[in-house]
Write a protein that holds these residues in place. Structure first.
Motif, PDB file in Angstrom:
ATOM      1  N   GLY A 274       0.792  -1.217   0.000  1.00 48.54           N
ATOM      2  CA  GLY A 274       0.000   0.000   0.000  1.00 48.54           C
ATOM      3  C   GLY A 274       0.831   1.277   0.000  1.00 48.54           C
ATOM      4  N   LYS A 275       2.147   1.123   0.064  1.00 43.03           N
ATOM      5  CA  LYS A 275       2.981   2.311   0.191  1.00 43.03           C
ATOM      6  C   LYS A 275       3.625   2.725  -1.124  1.00 43.03           C
ATOM      7  N   VAL A 276       3.071   2.193  -2.214  1.00 35.17           N
ATOM      8  CA  VAL A 276       3.571   2.558  -3.533  1.00 35.17           C
ATOM      9  C   VAL A 276       2.984   3.916  -3.918  1.00 35.17           C
TER      10      VAL A 276
ATOM     11  N   GLU B  85      -2.056   2.056  -5.484  1.00 38.70           N
ATOM     12  CA  GLU B  85      -3.405   2.562  -5.225  1.00 38.70           C
ATOM     13  C   GLU B  85      -3.309   4.025  -4.851  1.00 38.70           C
TER      14      GLU B  85
ATOM     15  N   SER C 236      -5.944  -2.222   3.737  1.00 40.24           N
ATOM     16  CA  SER C 236      -5.486  -1.337   2.663  1.00 40.24           C
ATOM     17  C   SER C 236      -6.164   0.028   2.775  1.00 40.24           C
TER      18      SER C 236
ATOM     19  N   ALA D 270      -4.379   1.799   5.600  1.00 42.55           N
ATOM     20  CA  ALA D 270      -3.042   2.228   5.208  1.00 42.55           C
ATOM     21  C   ALA D 270      -3.059   3.666   4.696  1.00 42.55           C
ATOM     22  N   ARG D 271      -4.160   4.038   4.032  1.00 41.76           N
ATOM     23  CA  ARG D 271      -4.294   5.397   3.529  1.00 41.76           C
ATOM     24  C   ARG D 271      -4.287   6.409   4.665  1.00 41.76           C
TER      25      ARG D 271
END
Lengths: 345, 345
Positions: free
Chosen positions: A2-4, A48, B89, B92-93
């Motif tokens: 998720g850190k892309v 994302e 996910s 994560a944001r």
DNA sequence: GTGAAAGCGCTAACAT
DNA sequence: ATGTTAGCGCTTTCAC
């Protein structure tokens, strides 16, 4: 995980962030080759987008139109305000602004105009109290055709396109009202005070309560007589006159209820005539109703939570619009509270 | 409205953003005078910080520990995974990461160790399936003393400090199970297949279902006999032996149920012995159970939605931790679905 | 077509 | 004690 970021995608694709952004939003001006490469990299890296960063940068502001009946201070529809304000300030953080549209609940043309006005604001979502059923159905059909999500508050209409709905179980509220009313002592006669003008409205939101009330009486107090008196909120003297007449003709009545929020309207009459030994039950925690509760003229209030309805309606829409997240529950019945002088505060 | 930024506050206070930031976070090194001035300006302008921008800039990462029983592929506790992944996910944001801690559901020491392990990760929140009740109570007391919010999934324990809870109404599930089981044809005898090892566990989560089941039988089929057979999931041959013995002794039994997710364990036996004319009902949509449903060996499955429970638990915690928003509803019962071969997919 | 640069609101390291 | 600066992930001009 998720850190892309978009930067990673740009680097891995051998292009700049700008180009990645262009394909992310399907904009013109990217070569077939770059586009495909970028799409592939996005897939591989599991990129994302970060909605919050996106919102921050773009500054795109969307609006939610809230269509409610107009009101003067202290009236029922004013109870929604605090919830609207609270939710609006939360929504503002996500670049969503709340715009208000009011209509006259006794005038269908006014309702139609309000719907036009709301639409003219190009809203990304709509909150609506559907007091005019048929007219609302036309309006929501239009919203659906435009792809605008909407949620119902107060009541809902029978259709299937809404995002969510918030309301009080009317039938059960009426049933509960009868139960509370007859709880303290036997009752042989009950007076229901109703609003004259509500006859004008296509859909009287209190019908559900009336049915629940009637069923309770039928099941539990079959020998009880229910009287109706109609009053006009704008004519205090008329109220006193009609109630005076009623009590002269029916001196034995000891139980009074309303199915709307206007129980406070009869308080002056009761006080002036020293009618103290009554059981009086109404709905909604208007300031005037709470005063009457504290002073002992009204014995109980059944309250829904309009502010909560409004807040959650706006929240559902906001999350749906910006995060594409559907509400956890579609049809929501807010809980009813029973307020007496001992838990009024 | 709501559009006041830290820059506005800085300008109006005659200082730089840096100084405003310092007072916002109560950090050292601001003169009394500046601090007061800034505080006043914040009040006047109605400034409210933008959490999302703050998160973006600070990069502070918080974690949520999810404490669940360990499982092998295809087991019940694996159903939570997809929900966890999805919610993770999303979280994560908001700079919230989800860390997993597993324990052996038949070993209380393992559970204790898992709690220690979770605590060692200094979580900002905890999701826990409280299979060991007393032990969980000790753990949550510790969480409370540390100010760490927690939410229950699967079941909850009787206490009052949790942020929210998600679970299935066990009693009603058992009641429903009996109803479905006896729906198709009269039943005089029922076989309940249970797990040997569940006796070891301090709290068997299926007791609620057993009670609901028993009450339905008592109320609706008072002449029905209920048999129990205990099996060991790790010993397929033993399963066949015990069931074989049972059916030799009770050849008239035509109804089988489990109160756990393991109905699939008896499928091989039923297939190998050509026992086709049975009514078989179990719980949970494990892959193996769904297969048995499709092939017709199992007639119905009652499913809760573990993935939804997990997702919403994590979501509640995330919103509480970063946005300070309390969940709309504290105790949540997920709805039960009835799956047959016709709606399995 | 594409890259570079500035900026959204906020934080944090580094100056002064 | 306070200002400056760079940067978080993304968007949007404006060049080239």
């Amino acid at each position: 995980m998720g850190k892309v970021t978009i930067k990673d995608v740009a680097r891995a694709s051998g292009v700049s962030k700008g180009t990645v952004d262009r394909v992310l939003h399907g904009r013109e001006g990217v070569s077939r080759k770059s586009r495909e490469k970028i799409l592939r990299v996005i897939e591989e890296l599991g990129y994302e987008p970060n909605v919050y960063a996106s919102l921050l940068a773009s500054g795109i502001v969307r609006s939610i139109a809230v269509i409610l009946p107009e009101y003067t201070p202290g009236e029922f529809w004013g109870l929604y305000e605090s919830g609207i304000a609270k939710a609006a300030s939360e929504a503002a953080r996500l670049n969503v602004e709340v715009v208000r549209v009011a209509y006259n609940q006794y005038d269908i043309d006014s309702f139609r105009a309000a719907c036009r006005e709301a639409l003219a604001k190009q809203p990304a979502g709509v909150v609506i109290a559907p007091l005019f059923q048929a007219e609302t159905a036309l309006f929501t059909a239009e919203l659906r055709s435009k792809g605008i999500p909407y949620v119902f508050v107060d009541t809902k209409i029978e259709e299937d396109g809404y995002l969510s709905s918030y309301g009080m179980p009317m039938y059960r509220g009426g049933y509960l009202c009868a139960d509370i009313l007859s709880y303290r002592r036997p009752c042989e006669e009950i007076l229901i005070v109703r609003i004259e003008r509500d006859k004008l409205r296509q859909s009287d939101p209190t019908v559900g309560r009336r049915e629940g009330f009637r069923d309770f009486i039928r099941e539990n107090l079959p020998d009880c007589t229910v009287h109706n008196v109609f009053i006009d909120p704008k004519d205090p003297e008329g109220v006193a006159l009609r109630l005076g007449k009623f009590f002269r003709e029916h001196p034995g009545v000891r139980h009074i209820a309303t199915f709307n929020s206007r129980i406070h309207l009869i308080v002056p009459f009761l006080e002036q005539n020293g009618l103290q030994d009554l059981t009086v039950v109404g709905f909604d925690n208007l300031p005037a109703n709470l005063d009457a509760l504290r002073s002992g003229v009204v014995n109980a209030l059944i309250t829904q939570h309009p502010e909560e309805q409004a807040a959650r309606a706006i929240q559902d829409l906001t999350e749906f619009i910006v995060l594409k997240k559907s509400p956890a529950q579609r049809d929501n019945f807010v809980h009813m509270d029973i307020l007496t002088r001992y838990n009024a505060d």
